[in-house]
Scaffold this motif. Structure first.
Motif, short mmCIF file in Angstrom:
data_model
loop_
_atom_site.label_atom_id
_atom_site.label_comp_id
_atom_site.label_asym_id
_atom_site.label_seq_id
_atom_site.Cartn_x
_atom_site.Cartn_y
_atom_site.Cartn_z
N LYS A 154 0.82 -1.21 0.00
CA LYS A 154 0.00 0.00 0.00
C LYS A 154 0.86 1.26 0.00
CE LYS A 154 -4.06 -2.01 2.26
NZ LYS A 154 -5.02 -1.88 3.38
N ARG A 155 0.49 2.20 -0.86
CA ARG A 155 1.13 3.50 -0.87
C ARG A 155 0.40 4.43 0.10
NH1 ARG A 155 4.50 4.80 -5.35
NH2 ARG A 155 5.83 2.96 -5.57
N PRO A 156 1.11 5.29 0.81
CA PRO A 156 0.44 6.25 1.70
C PRO A 156 -0.32 7.29 0.89
CG PRO A 156 2.80 6.71 1.59
CD PRO A 156 2.59 5.41 0.86
N LEU A 157 -1.40 7.80 1.47
CA LEU A 157 -2.18 8.84 0.81
C LEU A 157 -1.50 10.19 0.98
CD1 LEU A 157 -5.81 7.84 1.90
CD2 LEU A 157 -4.74 7.48 -0.32
N PRO A 158 -1.71 11.09 0.03
CA PRO A 158 -1.16 12.44 0.20
C PRO A 158 -1.86 13.15 1.36
CG PRO A 158 -2.66 12.37 -1.66
CD PRO A 158 -2.49 10.95 -1.21
N LYS A 159 -1.26 14.19 1.84
CA LYS A 159 -1.82 14.91 2.99
C LYS A 159 -2.39 16.25 2.57
CE LYS A 159 1.36 12.72 6.28
NZ LYS A 159 2.43 12.93 7.30
N GLY A 160 -3.39 16.70 3.36
CA GLY A 160 -3.98 18.01 3.11
C GLY A 160 -4.64 18.10 1.75
N LYS A 161 -4.32 19.16 1.02
CA LYS A 161 -4.92 19.38 -0.29
C LYS A 161 -4.02 18.90 -1.43
CE LYS A 161 -7.65 23.39 1.14
NZ LYS A 161 -7.97 24.83 0.87
N SER A 162 -2.91 18.26 -1.09
CA SER A 162 -2.00 17.80 -2.14
C SER A 162 -2.58 16.57 -2.86
CB SER A 162 -0.62 17.47 -1.56
OG SER A 162 -0.72 16.40 -0.65
N VAL A 163 -2.08 16.33 -4.05
CA VAL A 163 -2.55 15.22 -4.89
C VAL A 163 -1.35 14.38 -5.30
CG1 VAL A 163 -3.66 14.60 -7.08
CG2 VAL A 163 -4.52 16.54 -5.75
N ALA A 164 -1.47 13.07 -5.14
CA ALA A 164 -0.43 12.15 -5.62
C ALA A 164 -0.81 11.70 -7.02
CB ALA A 164 -0.31 10.95 -4.69
N ARG A 165 0.14 11.78 -7.94
CA ARG A 165 -0.13 11.39 -9.32
C ARG A 165 0.86 10.33 -9.77
NH1 ARG A 165 -1.31 16.92 -9.20
NH2 ARG A 165 -3.43 17.39 -9.93
N TYR A 166 0.38 9.47 -10.65
CA TYR A 166 1.20 8.40 -11.23
C TYR A 166 0.94 8.35 -12.72
CZ TYR A 166 1.12 6.90 -6.32
OH TYR A 166 1.21 6.86 -4.94
N ILE A 167 2.00 8.29 -13.51
CA ILE A 167 1.88 8.00 -14.94
C ILE A 167 2.34 6.57 -15.13
CG2 ILE A 167 2.76 8.51 -17.24
CD1 ILE A 167 2.85 11.44 -16.49
#
Length: 561
Positions: free
Chosen positions: A67-80
């Protein structure tokens, strides 16, 4: 380069043995990047005079996702995410995906992940190809050695990773690039979690669920390596289905995730709708050109949106607001055209329920049985949903024809509530027949009478509407709803593949990407006639000016993170 101590190399070998030859697991055990660990194993074999091969076969448990951790606050994690084939050069357009990833890092994290797949290169040679079409082995390197392009290797990750709750990167998958449908048989893979499969094709399949949970999606990524197939029937056909590009995944802090396709165009260009606040981006020559939603509607890269089946009288309120309300997706993305399917539902007097007394009574009790009222609701939606700066096209659809069916079979003497409106519409139909007007559309007449904008265009039965056509591209057919197929067959994503032209359709209420035929979902997931598990989703097709496409799904009040 600093020389590595022998005892450290021995520990690398011990980790390899302890994990049964699993290099990814051994790299994690040694707390080293996989590429660094692989390089150290090569050094260890030379220095220690050993040769490492498969240590042991078999495992008690199946491959489980990390499992990858979720981003915090209003940030967004992106993957290509994409795929790579062994012994194959990368497509030049991969540099644009790298450039886009770098640009996106200004808005949060963005990681490029590539899954590898292997293909039977040992079958190449004089017996597999036409004479003179293959260089000598000495000119291409040893055919027996498996290798991947060095510029792609740093991104390869063949692990199973849960990128967000319910969304798994299946790097462990190794599916032949010649597979007609790479998602066949994966409906129950990872249970109810959605899956992303590295493969040479773009593909999307919706998996049914019960009404209290969302549909499951299985995706295939497309690829960033060039065509490299055995030149026999299956390989030659697969070349035509080879799809350059990848997927973009966005994950927010609540764990909501959004997936859309990134297709590499004929000149290596890549289009995307971009992050929140943007109308679109175009990446070409390693440079990102962006348009913000505050710019004039004329500044857009999006040729069209094909919305999921509208069913105006049954549309969920939040979907209407997110799609067509002020500042919604239509205003944000500003397409040049929009296509509406099943804009009218005929919920008030569906021919499927005319003999169902209890449903008819229920409609009377809830005020949903008046046909003229439903026409007015549909016209009100059309007025709200149209914009002066775009072309709105209504595609002739099966639910739109339900009005014609009602006028043909209803026993109106048993339906006083609708008798006067029935007579009005029937008069128009009979007058058109007398005049020889075979193109008369009674729904269009009714909606015009109810006040829809003049700029809304209605396509006739079987009328073609092709977008993005050019000298080098046959374009994309957008005039078919999907209920009628070629030569009298029933319409389906599979049957419309036989047209010989890419198509954007609807009708199935479930998002599908099958070769060049795409299907949108619907604007509601709760229809009164739905019983049992269903794969419905609120999904729409965005088509860019070069013909590249994305499927955009509404979830948690958003269409992107």
């Amino acid at each position: 380069m600093t020389e590595i101590a022998v005892d450290e190399l021995q520990k690398d070998v011990e980790a390899y043995m302890a994990t049964g030859g699993n290099r990814s697991a051994a790299a994690r055990l040694r707390k080293l990047p996989r590429k660094t660990y692989n390089n150290r194993l090569e050094i260890a074999q030379k220095k220690l005079g050993i040769q490492l091969g498969k240590v042991v076969d078999g495992r008690v448990d199946y491959v489980k996702a990390v499992k990858r951790p979720l981003p915090k606050g209003k940030s967004v994690a992106r993957y290509i995410l994409s795929s790579v084939q062994n012994n194959t050069h990368p497509h030049p357009g991969f540099a644009n995906l790298e450039a886009y990833a770098g640009w996106l890092r200004a808005f949060g994290s963005c990681e490029v992940i590539l899954g590898s797949y292997s293909y039977a290169l040992d079958a190449y040679g004089a017996k597999a190809v036409k004479r003179g079409s293959y260089e000598k082995a000495a000119d291409r390197g040893a055919l027996g050695k498996l290798w991947y392009a060095p510029e792609l290797e740093p991104y390869i990750n063949d692990d199973s990773i849960e990128l967000a709750p319910g969304l798994v990167w299946c790097g462990e998958m190794n599916i032949l690039p010649t597979a007609a449908n790479p998602l066949t048989g994966l409906e129950d893979y990872n249970g109810r979690k959605s899956n992303i499969i590295p493969h040479a094709k773009h593909a999307l399949a919706s998996v049914a669920s019960l009404a209290d949970e969302a549909a499951k999606f299985n995706y295939a990524t497309g690829t960033v390596t060039q065509r490299n197939y055995i030149q026999k029937r299956v390989g030659i056909m697969a070349e035509r289905k080879h799809s350059y590009g990848g997927l973009l995944v966005e994950v927010d802090a609540e764990g909501n995730w959004y997936v859309r396709q990134l297709q590499i165009g004929a000149k290596g260009e890549v289009y995307d709708i971009g992050p929140s606040g943007y109308r679109g981006v175009r990446i070409a020559g390693g440079k990102v050109e962006s348009v913000k939603i505050t710019d004039a509607p004329s500044r857009t890269f999006l040729e069209a949106i094909t919305w999921g089946d509208i069913h105006a009288a049954e549309m969920e309120v939040w979907v209407r607001h997110l799609g067509w309300g002020k500042g919604g997706m239509l205003d944000q993305l500003a397409p040049r055209k929009q296509f509406w399917h099943d804009v009218f539902s005929m919920r008030s007097r569906s021919h499927h329920e005319l003999k169902n007394f209890h449903r008819t009574f229920e409609k009377w009790a809830t005020g949903e049985g008046n046909v003229e009222d439903e026409v007015q609701v549909t016209a009100d939606f059309a007025t709200e949903g149209h914009r002066a700066w775009l072309e709105t096209i209504v595609v002739r659809s099966n639910h739109d024809r339900h009005l014609d069916t009602w006028l043909n079979i209803a026993k109106i003497e048993r339906d006083p509530e609708n008798a006067r409106y029935y007579a009005l519409l029937q008069h128009q139909v009979l007058a058109a027949i007398e005049d020889g007007n075979r193109d008369f559309n009674v729904l269009e007449w009714a909606l015009r009478r109810a006040g829809i904008p003049k700029g809304v265009r209605f396509l006739g039965e079987d009328e073609s509407y092709v977008i993005c056509k050019s000298r080098d591209f046959v374009g994309i057919e957008c005039g078919l709803h999907g209920d009628l197929g070629p030569n009298g067959s029933r319409g389906s994503t599979r049957s419309l593949k036989k047209l010989g032209r890419p198509a954007n359709k609807a009708h199935d209420h479930q998002a599908t990407w099958m070769d060049d035929t795409l299907s949108a979902g619907a604007c509601s997931t709760r229809f009164p006639y739905m019983k049992g598990p269903g794969a419905h989703s609120i999904s729409h097709i965005g088509t860019f000016e070069n013909g590249a496409r994305q499927i955009l799904t509404f979830w948690a009040g958003k269409f992107r993170a």
